[in-house]
Design a protein around this motif. Sequence first.
Motif, PDB file in Angstrom:
ATOM      1  N   LYS A  30      -0.787 -13.672  -5.393  1.00 33.36           N
ATOM      2  CA  LYS A  30      -1.654 -13.881  -6.404  1.00 33.36           C
ATOM      3  C   LYS A  30      -1.775 -12.266  -7.333  1.00 33.36           C
ATOM      4  CE  LYS A  30      -6.738 -14.363  -7.282  1.00 33.36           C
ATOM      5  NZ  LYS A  30      -7.993 -14.576  -6.860  1.00 33.36           N
ATOM      6  N   LEU A  31      -1.880 -11.252  -6.713  1.00 29.77           N
ATOM      7  CA  LEU A  31      -1.689 -10.135  -7.512  1.00 29.77           C
ATOM      8  C   LEU A  31      -0.431  -9.565  -8.034  1.00 29.77           C
ATOM      9  CD1 LEU A  31      -3.075  -7.522  -4.672  1.00 29.77           C
ATOM     10  CD2 LEU A  31      -4.350  -8.362  -6.769  1.00 29.77           C
ATOM     11  N   ALA A  32       0.547 -10.491  -7.751  1.00 33.21           N
ATOM     12  CA  ALA A  32       1.949 -10.252  -8.418  1.00 33.21           C
ATOM     13  C   ALA A  32       2.122 -11.032  -9.616  1.00 33.21           C
ATOM     14  CB  ALA A  32       3.206 -10.426  -7.186  1.00 33.21           C
ATOM     15  N   GLY A  33       1.506 -12.336  -9.283  1.00 31.39           N
ATOM     16  CA  GLY A  33       1.446 -13.532 -10.244  1.00 31.39           C
ATOM     17  C   GLY A  33       0.605 -13.019 -11.434  1.00 31.39           C
ATOM     18  N   ASP A  34      -0.467 -12.192 -11.428  1.00 29.66           N
ATOM     19  CA  ASP A  34      -1.391 -11.677 -12.315  1.00 29.66           C
ATOM     20  C   ASP A  34      -0.905 -10.335 -12.701  1.00 29.66           C
ATOM     21  OD1 ASP A  34      -2.732 -14.077 -12.231  1.00 29.66           O
ATOM     22  OD2 ASP A  34      -4.382 -13.110 -10.588  1.00 29.66           O
ATOM     23  N   GLY A  35       0.118  -9.659 -12.543  1.00 28.50           N
ATOM     24  CA  GLY A  35       0.616  -8.498 -12.840  1.00 28.50           C
ATOM     25  C   GLY A  35       0.058  -7.267 -12.503  1.00 28.50           C
ATOM     26  N   LEU A  36      -0.772  -7.429 -11.540  1.00 25.94           N
ATOM     27  CA  LEU A  36      -1.514  -6.126 -10.883  1.00 25.94           C
ATOM     28  C   LEU A  36      -0.432  -5.398  -9.996  1.00 25.94           C
ATOM     29  CD1 LEU A  36      -4.027  -8.022 -11.729  1.00 25.94           C
ATOM     30  CD2 LEU A  36      -5.231  -6.787 -10.417  1.00 25.94           C
ATOM     31  N   ILE A  37       0.417  -6.025  -9.403  1.00 24.46           N
ATOM     32  CA  ILE A  37       1.490  -5.196  -8.833  1.00 24.46           C
ATOM     33  C   ILE A  37       2.762  -5.819  -9.067  1.00 24.46           C
ATOM     34  CG2 ILE A  37      -0.022  -4.788  -6.703  1.00 24.46           C
ATOM     35  CD1 ILE A  37       1.321  -7.248  -5.319  1.00 24.46           C
ATOM     36  N   ALA A  38       3.811  -5.189  -9.017  1.00 24.79           N
ATOM     37  CA  ALA A  38       5.087  -5.815  -9.202  1.00 24.79           C
ATOM     38  C   ALA A  38       6.047  -5.371  -8.042  1.00 24.79           C
ATOM     39  CB  ALA A  38       5.719  -4.878 -10.510  1.00 24.79           C
ATOM     40  N   ALA A  39       7.120  -6.204  -7.909  1.00 28.59           N
ATOM     41  CA  ALA A  39       8.166  -6.043  -6.844  1.00 28.59           C
ATOM     42  C   ALA A  39       8.629  -4.651  -7.286  1.00 28.59           C
ATOM     43  CB  ALA A  39       9.276  -7.237  -7.010  1.00 28.59           C
ATOM     44  N   ALA A  40       9.134  -3.876  -5.786  1.00 29.32           N
ATOM     45  CA  ALA A  40       9.606  -2.569  -6.123  1.00 29.32           C
ATOM     46  C   ALA A  40      10.588  -2.427  -5.129  1.00 29.32           C
ATOM     47  CB  ALA A  40       8.692  -1.385  -6.002  1.00 29.32           C
ATOM     48  N   GLY A  41      11.827  -3.205  -4.803  1.00 26.56           N
ATOM     49  CA  GLY A  41      12.704  -3.083  -3.841  1.00 26.56           C
ATOM     50  C   GLY A  41      12.389  -3.770  -2.665  1.00 26.56           C
ATOM     51  N   GLU A  42      13.630  -3.951  -1.840  1.00 28.46           N
ATOM     52  CA  GLU A  42      13.315  -4.854  -0.789  1.00 28.46           C
ATOM     53  C   GLU A  42      13.603  -4.040   0.589  1.00 28.46           C
ATOM     54  OE1 GLU A  42      15.845  -8.262  -0.730  1.00 28.46           O
ATOM     55  OE2 GLU A  42      14.744  -8.800  -2.572  1.00 28.46           O
ATOM     56  N   GLU A  43      13.085  -4.231   2.009  1.00 30.72           N
ATOM     57  CA  GLU A  43      13.292  -3.369   3.018  1.00 30.72           C
ATOM     58  C   GLU A  43      13.600  -4.668   3.917  1.00 30.72           C
ATOM     59  OE1 GLU A  43      10.858  -0.227   4.342  1.00 30.72           O
ATOM     60  OE2 GLU A  43      11.220  -1.211   6.343  1.00 30.72           O
ATOM     61  N   GLY A  44      14.878  -4.952   4.257  1.00 31.72           N
ATOM     62  CA  GLY A  44      15.381  -6.232   4.825  1.00 31.72           C
ATOM     63  C   GLY A  44      15.042  -7.149   4.310  1.00 31.72           C
ATOM     64  N   ARG A  45      14.368  -8.277   4.967  1.00 30.79           N
ATOM     65  CA  ARG A  45      13.971  -9.474   4.056  1.00 30.79           C
ATOM     66  C   ARG A  45      12.646  -9.287   3.394  1.00 30.79           C
ATOM     67  NH1 ARG A  45      13.484 -13.272   8.593  1.00 30.79           N
ATOM     68  NH2 ARG A  45      13.027 -14.596   6.911  1.00 30.79           N
ATOM     69  N   GLN A  46      12.110  -8.125   3.667  1.00 33.18           N
ATOM     70  CA  GLN A  46      10.671  -8.088   3.063  1.00 33.18           C
ATOM     71  C   GLN A  46      10.640  -7.414   1.802  1.00 33.18           C
ATOM     72  OE1 GLN A  46       7.000  -7.738   5.505  1.00 33.18           O
ATOM     73  NE2 GLN A  46       8.449  -6.659   6.727  1.00 33.18           N
ATOM     74  N   LYS A  47       9.962  -7.845   0.760  1.00 37.55           N
ATOM     75  CA  LYS A  47       9.972  -7.252  -0.494  1.00 37.55           C
ATOM     76  C   LYS A  47       8.815  -6.215  -0.498  1.00 37.55           C
ATOM     77  CE  LYS A  47      10.692 -10.400  -4.298  1.00 37.55           C
ATOM     78  NZ  LYS A  47      10.252 -11.330  -5.062  1.00 37.55           N
ATOM     79  N   LYS A  48       8.993  -5.146  -1.237  1.00 39.06           N
ATOM     80  CA  LYS A  48       7.909  -4.289  -1.426  1.00 39.06           C
ATOM     81  C   LYS A  48       7.308  -4.243  -2.760  1.00 39.06           C
ATOM     82  CE  LYS A  48      10.190  -0.409   1.248  1.00 39.06           C
ATOM     83  NZ  LYS A  48      10.650   1.142   1.040  1.00 39.06           N
ATOM     84  N   TYR A  49       6.428  -3.835  -2.708  1.00 41.94           N
ATOM     85  CA  TYR A  49       5.435  -3.920  -4.181  1.00 41.94           C
ATOM     86  C   TYR A  49       4.575  -2.741  -4.428  1.00 41.94           C
ATOM     87  CZ  TYR A  49       5.869  -8.892  -3.413  1.00 41.94           C
ATOM     88  OH  TYR A  49       6.366 -10.334  -3.385  1.00 41.94           O
ATOM     89  N   GLN A  50       4.542  -2.599  -5.766  1.00 44.24           N
ATOM     90  CA  GLN A  50       3.810  -1.351  -6.243  1.00 44.24           C
ATOM     91  C   GLN A  50       2.668  -1.668  -7.346  1.00 44.24           C
ATOM     92  OE1 GLN A  50       6.228   2.021  -7.381  1.00 44.24           O
ATOM     93  NE2 GLN A  50       4.523   3.376  -6.627  1.00 44.24           N
ATOM     94  N   VAL A  51       1.357  -0.799  -7.114  1.00 46.35           N
ATOM     95  CA  VAL A  51       0.658  -1.213  -8.193  1.00 46.35           C
ATOM     96  C   VAL A  51       1.108  -0.976  -9.641  1.00 46.35           C
ATOM     97  CG1 VAL A  51      -0.645   1.156  -8.278  1.00 46.35           C
ATOM     98  CG2 VAL A  51      -1.784  -1.110  -8.819  1.00 46.35           C
ATOM     99  N   THR A  52       0.849  -1.794 -10.656  1.00 47.64           N
ATOM    100  CA  THR A  52       1.193  -1.650 -11.985  1.00 47.64           C
ATOM    101  C   THR A  52      -0.091  -0.847 -12.621  1.00 47.64           C
ATOM    102  OG1 THR A  52       0.058  -3.631 -12.728  1.00 47.64           O
ATOM    103  CG2 THR A  52       2.320  -3.749 -11.959  1.00 47.64           C
TER     104      THR A  52
END
Lengths: 105, 179
Positions: free
Chosen positions: A58-80
Amino acid sequence: MDVKKAEKRYLPMSETMFYILLSLREKRHGYAVMLHVEEITKGRVKIGAGTMYQSISKLAGDGLIAAAGEEGRQKKYQVTALGMHILQAEAQRIRDLFEAAEELL
Amino acid sequence: MKNKNVKAVWWTPYKYAAPSDWERYMEDMAAQGWNVDKIKQRSSFRMVFHKTEPKQYRYVMDLNAFPKKDYMATYEAFGWEFVGKMASEYIWRREYTGERPEAFTDTASLEKRNMNVINVLRILLVVMLAGIAAVVIARFAVPDSFTDWVDFVIPVAIFAVMAAALGVFLRKMYRKRTE
């Protein structure tokens, strides 16, 4: 999502959302967010996998966080910048609540 | 001869329509030593259990029609085992001791999990009602195409029975939407 719409949608926000956003001031994946939130709340707030996935989507879809790389199969996120604005607005709201509550005690 | 180490149960997701009821059912079976190896599409009709040692599992049913790339990775990182899928229902389980683990830890996300299922059933209910309406309209608009009363009654009855069944499921699920 524009700022007004985001404010309407996220303020006030749930405790879960608040801690996830707070934790994503640093790049983290969902599992790391869960561990960090448990640590800073001394185990009081536990976030399960389903809640974490739903909240992050939900947060990524609304642009409050964004993808910021991957660790293994897991995506990392960071606040925008939008997410940071919402987080600060919520922090201000909580401070106002706190001050109002202080008068009672 | 009947194999005492295998038990097949029919229609489990229909008997236990609310996700929380189905999860509890699977957990009760596991506690009695009846476990599934893998859940497949056909498990929604016929669930095959094998006799094992009693297990303390937490089962989770999570409808996700369009999972993102990190959906599976998130659950797995949190220690959940993917058991399989029935349509878009992802089934997860986790063996535990002590406190029963939760995948949905706040009311909003738990309600959203349940509303995802409820909304799919609502769409199906609308389709069934539209089916009844279409047959009724056709009956009056093109009466010649109905040569016998059976041509009219049978399709209406089928749609009506399915709509009624969906109504019962929806009622049960809606009452338990925060469980």
